[in-house]
Motif scaffolding. Structure first.
Motif, mmCIF file in Angstrom:
data_model
loop_
_atom_site.group_PDB
_atom_site.id
_atom_site.type_symbol
_atom_site.label_atom_id
_atom_site.label_comp_id
_atom_site.label_asym_id
_atom_site.label_seq_id
_atom_site.Cartn_x
_atom_site.Cartn_y
_atom_site.Cartn_z
ATOM 1 N N GLY A 1 0.782 -1.223 0.000
ATOM 2 C CA GLY A 1 0.000 0.000 0.000
ATOM 3 C C GLY A 1 0.819 1.281 0.000
ATOM 4 O O GLY A 1 0.265 2.365 0.162
ATOM 5 N N GLN A 2 2.121 1.184 -0.210
ATOM 6 C CA GLN A 2 2.973 2.373 -0.258
ATOM 7 C C GLN A 2 2.888 3.023 -1.636
ATOM 8 O O GLN A 2 2.943 2.336 -2.657
ATOM 9 C CB GLN A 2 4.427 2.031 0.052
ATOM 10 N N LEU A 3 2.770 4.330 -1.644
ATOM 11 C CA LEU A 3 2.704 5.069 -2.903
ATOM 12 C C LEU A 3 4.045 5.002 -3.621
ATOM 13 O O LEU A 3 5.093 5.295 -3.042
ATOM 14 C CB LEU A 3 2.332 6.534 -2.636
ATOM 15 N N VAL A 4 4.004 4.605 -4.895
ATOM 16 C CA VAL A 4 5.190 4.558 -5.741
ATOM 17 C C VAL A 4 5.199 5.773 -6.670
ATOM 18 O O VAL A 4 6.202 6.468 -6.807
ATOM 19 C CB VAL A 4 5.213 3.262 -6.589
ATOM 20 N N TRP A 5 4.050 6.015 -7.295
ATOM 21 C CA TRP A 5 3.949 7.078 -8.299
ATOM 22 C C TRP A 5 2.515 7.541 -8.390
ATOM 23 O O TRP A 5 1.590 6.755 -8.198
ATOM 24 C CB TRP A 5 4.390 6.532 -9.657
ATOM 25 N N ASN A 6 2.361 8.827 -8.639
ATOM 26 C CA ASN A 6 1.054 9.344 -9.038
ATOM 27 C C ASN A 6 1.260 10.379 -10.124
ATOM 28 O O ASN A 6 2.241 11.111 -10.148
ATOM 29 C CB ASN A 6 0.240 9.875 -7.866
ATOM 30 N N TRP A 7 0.318 10.381 -11.052
ATOM 31 C CA TRP A 7 0.426 11.171 -12.280
ATOM 32 C C TRP A 7 0.602 12.652 -12.012
ATOM 33 O O TRP A 7 1.405 13.322 -12.664
ATOM 34 C CB TRP A 7 -0.801 10.911 -13.146
ATOM 35 N N LEU A 8 -0.124 13.210 -11.068
ATOM 36 C CA LEU A 8 -0.079 14.653 -10.835
ATOM 37 C C LEU A 8 1.114 15.103 -10.005
ATOM 38 O O LEU A 8 1.293 16.297 -9.784
ATOM 39 C CB LEU A 8 -1.373 15.126 -10.156
ATOM 40 N N ASP A 9 1.962 14.182 -9.565
ATOM 41 C CA ASP A 9 3.081 14.534 -8.684
ATOM 42 C C ASP A 9 3.972 15.626 -9.248
ATOM 43 O O ASP A 9 4.366 16.535 -8.543
ATOM 44 C CB ASP A 9 3.925 13.299 -8.367
ATOM 45 N N ASP A 10 4.313 15.540 -10.521
ATOM 46 C CA ASP A 10 5.254 16.505 -11.100
ATOM 47 C C ASP A 10 4.593 17.435 -12.116
ATOM 48 O O ASP A 10 5.251 18.001 -12.971
ATOM 49 C CB ASP A 10 6.429 15.776 -11.749
ATOM 50 N N LYS A 11 3.288 17.607 -12.001
ATOM 51 C CA LYS A 11 2.554 18.411 -12.977
ATOM 52 C C LYS A 11 2.265 19.809 -12.436
ATOM 53 O O LYS A 11 1.988 19.983 -11.258
ATOM 54 C CB LYS A 11 1.204 17.755 -13.323
ATOM 55 N N VAL A 12 2.344 20.777 -13.315
ATOM 56 C CA VAL A 12 1.863 22.116 -13.034
ATOM 57 C C VAL A 12 0.551 22.247 -13.795
ATOM 58 O O VAL A 12 0.513 22.104 -15.013
ATOM 59 C CB VAL A 12 2.867 23.193 -13.498
ATOM 60 N N ASN B 1 7.949 8.598 -7.908
ATOM 61 C CA ASN B 1 7.878 10.047 -7.717
ATOM 62 C C ASN B 1 9.241 10.645 -7.384
ATOM 63 O O ASN B 1 9.457 11.838 -7.555
ATOM 64 C CB ASN B 1 6.881 10.394 -6.604
ATOM 65 N N ASP B 2 10.168 9.794 -6.904
ATOM 66 C CA ASP B 2 11.530 10.237 -6.600
ATOM 67 C C ASP B 2 12.492 10.021 -7.760
ATOM 68 O O ASP B 2 13.712 10.109 -7.589
ATOM 69 C CB ASP B 2 12.054 9.491 -5.365
ATOM 70 N N ASP B 3 11.944 9.699 -8.952
ATOM 71 C CA ASP B 3 12.720 9.462 -10.178
ATOM 72 C C ASP B 3 13.613 8.225 -10.120
ATOM 73 O O ASP B 3 14.612 8.134 -10.820
ATOM 74 C CB ASP B 3 13.562 10.693 -10.551
#
Length: 135
Positions: free
Chosen positions: A63-74, A100-102
């Motif tokens: 259940g740990q977040l790996v990635w979400n689409w809006l993380d690096d979006k403006v 999300n940490d690349d």
């Protein structure tokens, strides 16, 4: 943010005349995954939304977040979109299999789901889709 944000109440995958679905391959053996979000108006009235009100989350089996689409979006206002009854709005996303940490996410089993955020709670959550990444 280590997990899916639980600060908003959620429902789904159908609510207020809308049905949210996520479509992606079950197994990925390349350097990216194509993900599609579908928001279908199953109600009887047109639905107006302001783009984007979607996010896609990828979680580990724990259940740990790996990635979400809006993380690096403006986000810059894109205007309103009207979904007529019986019609489907489709959003295509390509995930480069980076966290999300690349960092490369590597081989493994992941869960993926989409969220549509109404201006007021609750948020509409799709069914969870299993995604296996192989090197």
């Amino acid at each position: 943010m280590d997990q899916f944000p639980g600060s908003r109440s959620t429902v789904g995958p159908e609510f207020r005349g809308l049905l949210i679905e996520i479509v992606s391959p079950s197994t990925v053996e390349s350097d990216s995954a194509d993900i599609q979000i579908r928001l279908t108006n199953v109600g009887t009235e047109p639905f107006t939304m302001t783009d984007p009100q979607f996010d896609v989350y990828v979680l580990t089996p724990q259940g740990q977040l790996v990635w979400n689409w809006l993380d690096d979006k403006v986000i810059i206002g894109g205007g309103d979109t009207v979904i007529e009854p019986g019609n489907t709005y489709v959003l295509d996303i390509e995930w480069d299999l980076q966290s999300n940490d690349d960092d490369d996410v590597g081989s493994g089993d992941y869960s993926i789901f989409a969220v549509f955020y109404f201006p007021e709670p609750p948020a509409l959550v799709s069914q969870t889709h299993s995604l296996v990444i192989r090197d």
